[in-house]
Design a protein around this motif. Structure first.
Motif, mmCIF file in Angstrom:
data_model
loop_
_atom_site.group_PDB
_atom_site.id
_atom_site.type_symbol
_atom_site.label_atom_id
_atom_site.label_comp_id
_atom_site.label_asym_id
_atom_site.label_seq_id
_atom_site.Cartn_x
_atom_site.Cartn_y
_atom_site.Cartn_z
ATOM 1 N N MET A 59 0.840 -1.205 0.000
ATOM 2 C CA MET A 59 0.000 0.000 0.000
ATOM 3 C C MET A 59 0.875 1.255 0.000
ATOM 4 O O MET A 59 0.605 2.215 -0.718
ATOM 5 N N GLU A 60 1.908 1.238 0.803
ATOM 6 C CA GLU A 60 2.815 2.379 0.895
ATOM 7 C C GLU A 60 3.592 2.569 -0.409
ATOM 8 O O GLU A 60 3.767 3.689 -0.878
ATOM 9 N N ALA A 61 4.034 1.479 -0.985
ATOM 10 C CA ALA A 61 4.863 1.557 -2.194
ATOM 11 C C ALA A 61 4.071 1.999 -3.420
ATOM 12 O O ALA A 61 4.564 2.775 -4.229
ATOM 13 N N TRP A 62 2.846 1.494 -3.567
ATOM 14 C CA TRP A 62 2.121 1.713 -4.817
ATOM 15 C C TRP A 62 0.860 2.556 -4.693
ATOM 16 O O TRP A 62 0.328 2.996 -5.701
ATOM 17 N N ASP A 63 0.337 2.762 -3.506
ATOM 18 C CA ASP A 63 -0.853 3.586 -3.293
ATOM 19 C C ASP A 63 -1.949 3.287 -4.337
ATOM 20 O O ASP A 63 -2.366 4.171 -5.093
ATOM 21 N N PRO A 64 -2.436 2.050 -4.368
ATOM 22 C CA PRO A 64 -3.425 1.672 -5.386
ATOM 23 C C PRO A 64 -4.793 2.301 -5.126
ATOM 24 O O PRO A 64 -5.087 2.748 -4.014
ATOM 25 N N GLY A 65 -5.625 2.269 -6.155
ATOM 26 C CA GLY A 65 -6.996 2.756 -6.030
ATOM 27 C C GLY A 65 -7.934 1.697 -5.487
ATOM 28 O O GLY A 65 -9.044 2.003 -5.049
ATOM 29 N N ALA A 66 -7.506 0.433 -5.508
ATOM 30 C CA ALA A 66 -8.297 -0.695 -5.003
ATOM 31 C C ALA A 66 -7.356 -1.876 -4.779
ATOM 32 O O ALA A 66 -6.268 -1.928 -5.354
ATOM 33 N N VAL A 67 -7.807 -2.826 -3.955
ATOM 34 C CA VAL A 67 -6.983 -3.991 -3.637
ATOM 35 C C VAL A 67 -7.822 -5.258 -3.722
ATOM 36 O O VAL A 67 -8.961 -5.300 -3.249
ATOM 37 N N ILE A 68 -7.227 -6.279 -4.326
ATOM 38 C CA ILE A 68 -7.785 -7.629 -4.289
ATOM 39 C C ILE A 68 -6.759 -8.497 -3.564
ATOM 40 O O ILE A 68 -5.597 -8.555 -3.970
ATOM 41 N N ILE A 69 -7.188 -9.132 -2.495
ATOM 42 C CA ILE A 69 -6.335 -10.055 -1.753
ATOM 43 C C ILE A 69 -6.698 -11.463 -2.206
ATOM 44 O O ILE A 69 -7.832 -11.906 -2.031
ATOM 45 N N ASP A 70 -5.737 -12.134 -2.804
ATOM 46 C CA ASP A 70 -5.960 -13.458 -3.389
ATOM 47 C C ASP A 70 -5.418 -14.533 -2.455
ATOM 48 O O ASP A 70 -4.205 -14.665 -2.267
ATOM 49 N N LEU A 71 -6.329 -15.311 -1.877
ATOM 50 C CA LEU A 71 -5.966 -16.389 -0.950
ATOM 51 C C LEU A 71 -6.211 -17.767 -1.568
ATOM 52 O O LEU A 71 -6.223 -18.767 -0.848
ATOM 53 N N GLN A 72 -6.390 -17.824 -2.885
ATOM 54 C CA GLN A 72 -6.735 -19.088 -3.541
ATOM 55 C C GLN A 72 -5.719 -20.198 -3.291
ATOM 56 O O GLN A 72 -6.079 -21.365 -3.226
ATOM 57 N N ASP A 73 -4.452 -19.843 -3.159
ATOM 58 C CA ASP A 73 -3.399 -20.837 -2.965
ATOM 59 C C ASP A 73 -2.870 -20.863 -1.536
ATOM 60 O O ASP A 73 -1.781 -21.366 -1.278
ATOM 61 N N LEU A 74 -3.668 -20.318 -0.619
ATOM 62 C CA LEU A 74 -3.301 -20.345 0.793
ATOM 63 C C LEU A 74 -4.073 -21.465 1.481
ATOM 64 O O LEU A 74 -5.293 -21.560 1.356
ATOM 65 N N HIS A 75 -3.352 -22.309 2.184
ATOM 66 C CA HIS A 75 -4.006 -23.343 2.988
ATOM 67 C C HIS A 75 -4.130 -22.795 4.411
ATOM 68 O O HIS A 75 -3.136 -22.560 5.097
ATOM 69 N N TYR A 76 -5.371 -22.549 4.804
ATOM 70 C CA TYR A 76 -5.666 -21.938 6.104
ATOM 71 C C TYR A 76 -6.828 -22.686 6.726
ATOM 72 O O TYR A 76 -7.890 -22.804 6.139
ATOM 73 N N GLU A 77 -6.614 -23.222 7.945
ATOM 74 C CA GLU A 77 -7.658 -23.981 8.633
ATOM 75 C C GLU A 77 -8.255 -23.227 9.816
ATOM 76 O O GLU A 77 -9.435 -23.349 10.097
ATOM 77 N N TRP A 78 -7.411 -22.505 10.542
ATOM 78 C CA TRP A 78 -7.910 -21.843 11.742
ATOM 79 C C TRP A 78 -6.870 -20.869 12.269
ATOM 80 O O TRP A 78 -5.683 -21.112 12.198
#
Length: 143
Positions: A59-78
């Motif tokens: 966010m600091e580096a690029w100051d985007p107008g919008a963000v998509i956080i992609d967790l498709q390849d994250l294995h998260y249970e709890w």
């Protein structure tokens, strides 16, 4: 200077992060993709801290107008600190979407809706299962 130990943020987590930029009409969209295995429960606290730090740095580096956080390849249970990944901006009006995959969808659903909830993750209006749908959500919100 004695007793100094070199440290790096990457020591906090084995999670991998990639950044992508794209534009939709007049808005620049930053996609932050996290992949790997998020440690179970409180053992994942450092993963959450790392994810948050990498998101804030982007966010600091690029100051985007919008963000998509992609967790498709994250294995998260709890682990309730994953919500940290979504809190990377001080701008409450910044368009944000999150993409989940099979390895994290159910855990994200219970994190956001409650462990006893029977409601679908689709009830959360900013969580999606693919990039195209998330992109369209951001695009329509910026019109």
């Amino acid at each position: 200077m004695k007793n100094l130990k070199k440290v790096e943020l990457s020591q906090l987590s084995d999670i991998k992060v990639d950044y992508y930029f794209g534009a939709s009409e007049e808005i620049e969209i930053l996609v932050i993709k996290y992949s790997g295995k998020y440690a179970y429960g409180s053992a994942g606290d450092t993963d959450a801290i790392y994810i948050n730090a990498m998101g804030k740095a982007a966010m600091e580096a690029w100051d985007p107008g919008a963000v998509i956080i992609d967790l498709q390849d994250l294995h998260y249970e709890w682990g309730d600190m994953l919500e940290y990944a979504f809190n990377i901006s001080t701008d409450d009006k910044l368009p944000l979407a999150v993409i989940v995959g099979l390895g994290c969808e159910e855990a994200v659903r219970t994190l956001l809706l409650g462990i006893d909830s029977k409601e679908s993750i689709d009830k959360i209006g900013w969580i999606f299962k693919d990039l195209e749908t998330a992109w369209n959500y951001i695009r329509k919100g910026s019109e």
